[in-house]
Enzyme design. Sequence first.
Site, short mmCIF file in Angstrom:
data_model
loop_
_atom_site.label_atom_id
_atom_site.label_comp_id
_atom_site.label_asym_id
_atom_site.label_seq_id
_atom_site.Cartn_x
_atom_site.Cartn_y
_atom_site.Cartn_z
N ASP A 13 1.40 -0.95 0.35
CA ASP A 13 0.26 0.18 0.36
C ASP A 13 1.20 1.28 -0.29
OD1 ASP A 13 -2.45 -1.73 0.42
OD2 ASP A 13 -2.37 -1.62 2.35
N LYS A 16 2.05 2.03 -4.93
CA LYS A 16 2.54 1.46 -6.50
C LYS A 16 0.86 1.87 -7.71
CE LYS A 16 2.16 -2.01 -4.63
NZ LYS A 16 2.09 -2.40 -2.96
N HIS A 41 -4.94 -1.50 -5.24
CA HIS A 41 -3.91 -0.51 -6.19
C HIS A 41 -5.32 0.31 -6.08
CE1 HIS A 41 -0.49 -3.42 -7.20
NE2 HIS A 41 -0.86 -2.86 -6.45
N GLY A 300 -10.42 -3.37 4.21
CA GLY A 300 -12.18 -2.41 3.97
C GLY A 300 -11.39 -2.11 6.22
N LYS A 329 3.04 9.95 -0.67
CA LYS A 329 2.17 10.36 0.89
C LYS A 329 2.77 10.92 1.19
CE LYS A 329 -1.64 7.98 1.12
NZ LYS A 329 -2.68 6.93 2.03
P1 GDP Z 1 -0.53 0.45 -3.86
O1 GDP Z 1 -1.62 -0.50 -3.09
O2 GDP Z 1 0.73 0.40 -3.24
O3 GDP Z 1 -0.79 1.01 -5.28
O4 GDP Z 1 -1.52 1.64 -2.30
P2 GDP Z 1 -2.98 0.95 -2.33
O5 GDP Z 1 -3.69 2.09 -3.79
O6 GDP Z 1 -3.01 0.15 -2.31
O7 GDP Z 1 -2.66 2.70 -0.87
C1 GDP Z 1 -2.53 3.91 -1.48
C2 GDP Z 1 -3.47 4.79 -1.14
O8 GDP Z 1 -2.91 6.69 -0.87
C3 GDP Z 1 -4.79 5.09 -2.56
O9 GDP Z 1 -5.92 5.14 -1.90
C4 GDP Z 1 -3.67 6.08 -3.51
O10 GDP Z 1 -4.68 7.07 -3.40
C5 GDP Z 1 -3.40 6.68 -2.41
N1 GDP Z 1 -2.52 7.70 -2.52
C6 GDP Z 1 -0.98 7.55 -3.25
N2 GDP Z 1 0.14 8.07 -2.93
C7 GDP Z 1 -0.38 9.96 -3.18
C8 GDP Z 1 0.20 11.02 -2.28
O11 GDP Z 1 1.11 10.92 -2.36
N3 GDP Z 1 -0.72 11.41 -1.52
C9 GDP Z 1 -1.81 11.10 -1.56
N4 GDP Z 1 -2.46 11.93 0.18
N5 GDP Z 1 -2.66 9.85 -0.89
C10 GDP Z 1 -1.55 9.00 -2.56
P1 IMO Z 2 -0.34 -4.28 -2.69
O1 IMO Z 2 -0.45 -4.77 -3.47
C1 IMO Z 2 -1.35 -4.56 2.12
C2 IMO Z 2 -0.69 -8.78 3.29
C3 IMO Z 2 -2.13 -9.22 4.44
C4 IMO Z 2 -1.64 -10.54 5.21
C5 IMO Z 2 -0.42 -10.84 4.67
C6 IMO Z 2 -0.58 -12.00 4.32
O2 IMO Z 2 -2.39 -3.48 -2.58
O3 IMO Z 2 0.52 -3.23 -1.68
P2 IMO Z 2 -2.46 -12.89 2.03
O4 IMO Z 2 -4.08 -12.74 2.00
O5 IMO Z 2 -1.25 -12.52 1.02
O6 IMO Z 2 -2.19 -13.95 2.29
O7 IMO Z 2 -2.26 -12.37 3.00
O8 IMO Z 2 -0.21 -9.99 3.50
N1 IMO Z 2 -1.09 -8.11 2.65
C7 IMO Z 2 -0.78 -6.89 1.70
N2 IMO Z 2 -0.74 -5.89 2.73
N3 IMO Z 2 -1.14 -4.60 0.66
C8 IMO Z 2 -1.18 -4.91 -0.14
O9 IMO Z 2 -1.44 -5.78 -1.08
C9 IMO Z 2 -1.38 -6.61 0.92
N4 IMO Z 2 -1.33 -8.07 0.58
C10 IMO Z 2 -1.58 -8.63 1.23
O10 IMO Z 2 -2.78 -8.33 5.50
O11 IMO Z 2 -0.81 -9.45 6.71
MG MG Z 3 -2.70 -1.94 -1.60
#
Ligand code: GDP
Ligand code: IMO
Ligand code: MG
Length: 419
Positions: A13, A16, A41, A300, A329
Site C-alpha cells: 500500500d 504503487k 491499488h 477495508g 504521501k
Molecule cells: P498500492 O497498493 O501500493 O497501489 O497502494 P494503495 O492504492 O493500496 O494505497 C495508497 C493510497 O494512497 C491510495 O488510496 C492512493 O490513492 C493514495 N495515494 C497515493 N499516492 C499518494 C500521495 O502522494 N498522497 C496522498 N495523499 N495519497 C496518495
Molecule cells: P498491495 O499490492 C498490504 C498482507 C495481508 C496479510 C499478509 C498475508 O495492495 O500493496 P495474504 O492474503 O496475501 O495471504 O495475506 O499480507 N497483504 C497486503 N498488505 N497490501 C497488499 O497488497 C497486501 N497483500 C497482502 O494483510 O498481512
Molecule cells: Mg494496496
Amino acid sequence: MPATVIVGAQWGDEGKGKIVDLLAQDSDLVCRYNGGPNAGHTIVADGETYKLRHMPSGILWGKECVIGSGCVVDPGVFIEELDGFESRGLSTELVRLSGNAHVIMPWHLALDQASERRLGKLQIGTTRRGIGPAYADKAYRLGIRLQDLFDPKILREKIEVALTEKNLWLERVYGVDPIGLEELAARYEGYAQRLRPYLADTSLLVDRAIRDGKRVLLEGAHGTLLDIDHGTYPFVTSSTVVAGGACTGIGIGPTRIDSVIGIAKAYVTRVGAGPFPTEIEGPNQERLRELGGEFGTVTGRERRCGWLDLVALRYAVRLNGITSIALTKLDVLSSFAELPVCTRYELRDGTRTDEFPAHQSDFHSARPVYEVLQGWEEPLDGDLPDAARRYVEFVEHELDVEVSWVGTGAEREAVLVRG
Ligand code: GDP
Ligand code: IMO
Ligand code: MG
C-alpha cells in the site's frame, strides 16, 4: 529505460498503483509479476477513482497489460474487473494472461478462511482471498493452471483429484461443508469461455517487446517485507515480491532488467498481524490513519500506522537493488510539527544497528532509535517547503539512493519529479 521493475519497499500500500499509472503513460507494456486479488491499488485520475486487484496499473492508459505466470488468478474476481473496466469505457482488448498462472479455486478461499479462524489469536491476518493455499498447491504440484481451464476433460480430472483431498480437510479438519464437483466444473468451464481471448505466451511477448526496444514496466504487488523468503515470515504473503521475482514471475532473464524503482510511503503502514517496530502508540496513530485515509482497499481494515523506518527501507534497497525511490504521501505529514524518523534499531543486548536484523527474534524485539526532523506545517502545493525538502534529502542521504518522485496528493498529477 526499456525494462524497469517497480516494487513496494515496505509492507504494501505504498502507492504503487499511482506511480505505475504515472509511468505507464510513457511505457508500451505494463506487467504484473506476482500475487493475486490480495492486492488493491487505488488510482485517482480526472476525479474518477479506480480500484485494481489483478489488473496491471497501465490499463487506464490503454497500454498492453500482462498478468504473468508468477500470479494467482481468481477468475470470478478477474472477470468482474474486466466487466468493470469495460462498463466504464476502458478497453481490455490488450490484456494478456499467462496460461501458467495458477487458478484460485473455491477450496483455496475456504481453506484460507478456515485456517485463519482456527489460528485465532495467532492468525496472520490474511486478506482471506485464498492466496496462501493457492501458492501452496502450486508448490505441492496439485495446482490448476489457467491453461487447464481450456480442456474440459483435464479440468474435470484435476478438480476431481484436488477435491478428494480438499474435501477431507474441509470436512474432517475444519468442520465445514465439502465442495461439489459438477457445479464447480461447469462454472469454471464458463469462465474459460470468457478468458480465452486474453490467453497468450506472455514470456515470449515480453521478451520480444524488450528486444524490440519497447518500454516495459514490471509491476510487483504488495511490499518487500511481505516477501515469502525475505519478509517478516510468517507474517508475509506467499509470493516472491522482491524485484528478482519479476524475472521468474514473467519469464525473462535478469540481464533484461535495467532499473528498479522502490515505492515507499513517507511513513509506514501495515495491514494484518506481525512485528512493526515504528508503529505509533498514542493519538498520532489515529491522526495519521485519518489524514492518510489508511483503510485497506481489499478488506477495508484499518491499516496500522508508524513513522518512517529507514532500517527497513535500507533492507529493501539491498534486497531489490533499488536504483531510485518514489516517496509517496509526503502531504499526509504536512500537519505534524515534528517528524520522528527511525535510523537505527536497538537490539535486546543494547547494541544499535542500522542493518535489518537477520534473526526474527532480534527483529521482534528491536526498538526504534529516532532522529526527530522538523515538520513544515503547510500544504504541499508548489515547490517543497525547506523542511519538506530536508526530509526528502535526509532519506536520500541515509539510503544513498535518489528520491526521484515525491507524492503530494492522491490525484494523478500530484507528484513532483526531482533530479
Ligand atoms: P498500492 O497498493 O501500493 O497501489 O497502494 P494503495 O492504492 O493500496 O494505497 C495508497 C493510497 O494512497 C491510495 O488510496 C492512493 O490513492 C493514495 N495515494 C497515493 N499516492 C499518494 C500521495 O502522494 N498522497 C496522498 N495523499 N495519497 C496518495
Ligand atoms: P498491495 O499490492 C498490504 C498482507 C495481508 C496479510 C499478509 C498475508 O495492495 O500493496 P495474504 O492474503 O496475501 O495471504 O495475506 O499480507 N497483504 C497486503 N498488505 N497490501 C497488499 O497488497 C497486501 N497483500 C497482502 O494483510 O498481512
Ligand atoms: Mg494496496
